[in-house]
Design a protein around this motif. Sequence first.
Motif, PDB file in Angstrom:
ATOM      1  N   VAL A  66       0.867  -1.178   0.000  1.00  0.00           N
ATOM      2  CA  VAL A  66       0.000   0.000   0.000  1.00  0.00           C
ATOM      3  C   VAL A  66       0.902   1.225   0.000  1.00  0.00           C
ATOM      4  O   VAL A  66       1.819   1.323   0.811  1.00  0.00           O
ATOM      5  CB  VAL A  66      -0.926   0.042   1.234  1.00  0.00           C
ATOM      6  CG1 VAL A  66      -1.763   1.309   1.235  1.00  0.00           C
ATOM      7  CG2 VAL A  66      -1.816  -1.191   1.281  1.00  0.00           C
ATOM      8  N   VAL A  67       0.631   2.153  -0.913  1.00  0.00           N
ATOM      9  CA  VAL A  67       1.381   3.402  -0.990  1.00  0.00           C
ATOM     10  C   VAL A  67       0.426   4.530  -0.613  1.00  0.00           C
ATOM     11  O   VAL A  67      -0.633   4.673  -1.221  1.00  0.00           O
ATOM     12  CB  VAL A  67       1.940   3.644  -2.401  1.00  0.00           C
ATOM     13  CG1 VAL A  67       2.632   4.995  -2.487  1.00  0.00           C
ATOM     14  CG2 VAL A  67       2.890   2.527  -2.792  1.00  0.00           C
ATOM     15  N   VAL A  68       0.810   5.308   0.381  1.00  0.00           N
ATOM     16  CA  VAL A  68       0.005   6.465   0.781  1.00  0.00           C
ATOM     17  C   VAL A  68       0.483   7.645  -0.063  1.00  0.00           C
ATOM     18  O   VAL A  68       1.491   8.279   0.237  1.00  0.00           O
ATOM     19  CB  VAL A  68       0.116   6.733   2.299  1.00  0.00           C
ATOM     20  CG1 VAL A  68      -0.792   7.876   2.692  1.00  0.00           C
ATOM     21  CG2 VAL A  68      -0.233   5.469   3.078  1.00  0.00           C
ATOM     22  N   GLU A  69      -0.261   7.896  -1.116  1.00  0.00           N
ATOM     23  CA  GLU A  69       0.146   8.809  -2.184  1.00  0.00           C
ATOM     24  C   GLU A  69       0.468  10.215  -1.697  1.00  0.00           C
ATOM     25  O   GLU A  69       1.463  10.810  -2.100  1.00  0.00           O
ATOM     26  CB  GLU A  69      -0.961   8.850  -3.254  1.00  0.00           C
ATOM     27  CG  GLU A  69      -0.632   9.679  -4.460  1.00  0.00           C
ATOM     28  CD  GLU A  69      -1.116  11.107  -4.357  1.00  0.00           C
ATOM     29  OE1 GLU A  69      -0.516  11.956  -5.031  1.00  0.00           O
ATOM     30  OE2 GLU A  69      -2.056  11.371  -3.607  1.00  0.00           O
ATOM     31  N   ASP A  70      -0.343  10.750  -0.814  1.00  0.00           N
ATOM     32  CA  ASP A  70      -0.110  12.125  -0.366  1.00  0.00           C
ATOM     33  C   ASP A  70       0.873  12.214   0.799  1.00  0.00           C
ATOM     34  O   ASP A  70       1.097  13.292   1.332  1.00  0.00           O
ATOM     35  CB  ASP A  70      -1.417  12.840  -0.046  1.00  0.00           C
ATOM     36  CG  ASP A  70      -2.288  12.115   0.963  1.00  0.00           C
ATOM     37  OD1 ASP A  70      -2.072  10.916   1.215  1.00  0.00           O
ATOM     38  OD2 ASP A  70      -3.206  12.749   1.501  1.00  0.00           O
ATOM     39  N   ALA A  71       1.505  11.092   1.134  1.00  0.00           N
ATOM     40  CA  ALA A  71       2.560  11.101   2.146  1.00  0.00           C
ATOM     41  C   ALA A  71       3.923  10.847   1.499  1.00  0.00           C
ATOM     42  O   ALA A  71       4.909  10.626   2.187  1.00  0.00           O
ATOM     43  CB  ALA A  71       2.276  10.050   3.211  1.00  0.00           C
ATOM     44  N   CYS A  72       3.953  10.874   0.169  1.00  0.00           N
ATOM     45  CA  CYS A  72       5.183  10.673  -0.600  1.00  0.00           C
ATOM     46  C   CYS A  72       5.455  11.914  -1.441  1.00  0.00           C
ATOM     47  O   CYS A  72       4.550  12.675  -1.744  1.00  0.00           O
ATOM     48  CB  CYS A  72       5.035   9.488  -1.551  1.00  0.00           C
ATOM     49  SG  CYS A  72       4.629   7.934  -0.774  1.00  0.00           S
ATOM     50  N   SER A  73       6.693  12.049  -1.841  1.00  0.00           N
ATOM     51  CA  SER A  73       7.033  13.152  -2.744  1.00  0.00           C
ATOM     52  C   SER A  73       8.079  12.673  -3.738  1.00  0.00           C
ATOM     53  O   SER A  73       8.525  11.537  -3.689  1.00  0.00           O
ATOM     54  CB  SER A  73       7.561  14.351  -1.966  1.00  0.00           C
ATOM     55  OG  SER A  73       8.782  14.038  -1.339  1.00  0.00           O
ATOM     56  N   SER A  74       8.451  13.564  -4.643  1.00  0.00           N
ATOM     57  CA  SER A  74       9.436  13.234  -5.668  1.00  0.00           C
ATOM     58  C   SER A  74      10.203  14.490  -6.035  1.00  0.00           C
ATOM     59  O   SER A  74       9.979  15.556  -5.461  1.00  0.00           O
ATOM     60  CB  SER A  74       8.729  12.666  -6.895  1.00  0.00           C
ATOM     61  OG  SER A  74       9.684  12.240  -7.839  1.00  0.00           O
ATOM     62  N   PHE A  75      11.085  14.363  -7.014  1.00  0.00           N
ATOM     63  CA  PHE A  75      11.850  15.512  -7.483  1.00  0.00           C
ATOM     64  C   PHE A  75      10.966  16.534  -8.173  1.00  0.00           C
ATOM     65  O   PHE A  75      11.269  17.715  -8.207  1.00  0.00           O
ATOM     66  CB  PHE A  75      12.958  15.062  -8.438  1.00  0.00           C
ATOM     67  CG  PHE A  75      13.973  14.166  -7.784  1.00  0.00           C
ATOM     68  CD1 PHE A  75      14.831  14.670  -6.819  1.00  0.00           C
ATOM     69  CD2 PHE A  75      14.064  12.833  -8.128  1.00  0.00           C
ATOM     70  CE1 PHE A  75      15.781  13.845  -6.216  1.00  0.00           C
ATOM     71  CE2 PHE A  75      15.007  12.002  -7.524  1.00  0.00           C
ATOM     72  CZ  PHE A  75      15.858  12.518  -6.567  1.00  0.00           C
ATOM     73  N   SER A  76       9.867  16.062  -8.772  1.00  0.00           N
ATOM     74  CA  SER A  76       8.942  16.962  -9.457  1.00  0.00           C
ATOM     75  C   SER A  76       7.530  16.403  -9.347  1.00  0.00           C
ATOM     76  O   SER A  76       7.345  15.200  -9.109  1.00  0.00           O
ATOM     77  CB  SER A  76       9.312  17.098 -10.933  1.00  0.00           C
ATOM     78  OG  SER A  76       9.074  15.881 -11.618  1.00  0.00           O
ATOM     79  N   SER A  77       6.561  17.255  -9.527  1.00  0.00           N
ATOM     80  CA  SER A  77       5.174  16.788  -9.472  1.00  0.00           C
ATOM     81  C   SER A  77       4.878  15.839 -10.631  1.00  0.00           C
ATOM     82  O   SER A  77       4.081  14.911 -10.486  1.00  0.00           O
ATOM     83  CB  SER A  77       4.200  17.964  -9.469  1.00  0.00           C
ATOM     84  OG  SER A  77       4.331  18.732 -10.646  1.00  0.00           O
ATOM     85  N   GLU A  78       5.543  16.048 -11.764  1.00  0.00           N
ATOM     86  CA  GLU A  78       5.346  15.159 -12.905  1.00  0.00           C
ATOM     87  C   GLU A  78       5.831  13.740 -12.604  1.00  0.00           C
ATOM     88  O   GLU A  78       5.164  12.761 -12.937  1.00  0.00           O
ATOM     89  CB  GLU A  78       6.059  15.700 -14.155  1.00  0.00           C
ATOM     90  CG  GLU A  78       5.480  16.972 -14.696  1.00  0.00           C
ATOM     91  CD  GLU A  78       5.988  18.227 -13.995  1.00  0.00           C
ATOM     92  OE1 GLU A  78       6.904  18.130 -13.137  1.00  0.00           O
ATOM     93  OE2 GLU A  78       5.451  19.309 -14.290  1.00  0.00           O
ATOM     94  N   ALA A  79       6.981  13.629 -11.974  1.00  0.00           N
ATOM     95  CA  ALA A  79       7.516  12.309 -11.611  1.00  0.00           C
ATOM     96  C   ALA A  79       6.625  11.634 -10.580  1.00  0.00           C
ATOM     97  O   ALA A  79       6.364  10.428 -10.660  1.00  0.00           O
ATOM     98  CB  ALA A  79       8.945  12.434 -11.085  1.00  0.00           C
ATOM     99  N   HIS A  80       6.157  12.405  -9.614  1.00  0.00           N
ATOM    100  CA  HIS A  80       5.254  11.873  -8.590  1.00  0.00           C
ATOM    101  C   HIS A  80       3.966  11.366  -9.236  1.00  0.00           C
ATOM    102  O   HIS A  80       3.512  10.249  -8.953  1.00  0.00           O
ATOM    103  CB  HIS A  80       4.945  12.957  -7.553  1.00  0.00           C
ATOM    104  CG  HIS A  80       3.975  12.529  -6.502  1.00  0.00           C
ATOM    105  ND1 HIS A  80       4.340  11.738  -5.440  1.00  0.00           N
ATOM    106  CD2 HIS A  80       2.659  12.778  -6.365  1.00  0.00           C
ATOM    107  CE1 HIS A  80       3.277  11.528  -4.680  1.00  0.00           C
ATOM    108  NE2 HIS A  80       2.246  12.139  -5.217  1.00  0.00           N
ATOM    109  N   ASP A  81       3.366  12.182 -10.079  1.00  0.00           N
ATOM    110  CA  ASP A  81       2.122  11.801 -10.737  1.00  0.00           C
ATOM    111  C   ASP A  81       2.306  10.561 -11.612  1.00  0.00           C
ATOM    112  O   ASP A  81       1.457   9.666 -11.605  1.00  0.00           O
ATOM    113  CB  ASP A  81       1.574  12.955 -11.577  1.00  0.00           C
ATOM    114  CG  ASP A  81       1.092  14.112 -10.736  1.00  0.00           C
ATOM    115  OD1 ASP A  81       0.843  13.923  -9.518  1.00  0.00           O
ATOM    116  OD2 ASP A  81       0.969  15.219 -11.287  1.00  0.00           O
TER     117      ASP A  81
END
Length: 60
Positions: free
Chosen positions: A19-34
């Motif tokens: 299970v990945v809690v999407e809004d508790a993760c981040s990335s280098f950019s919003s595009e990569a996260h999305d």
Amino acid sequence: NMGVESTVREGWSLGYGMVVVEDACSSFSSEAHDFATTQILPRIARVRSTAQTLNALGAS
């Protein structure tokens, strides 16, 4: 996203239900996260929000 993706891939390969809690993760950019949370991770994990996760755990 790289650390989360690596961890989820390893857990999935070992047979865990991930299970990945999407809004508790981040990335280098919003595009990569999305991209990770809409294209890659749903194939090997359940992608949920914090609210959905807490609700599933019975937290109020």
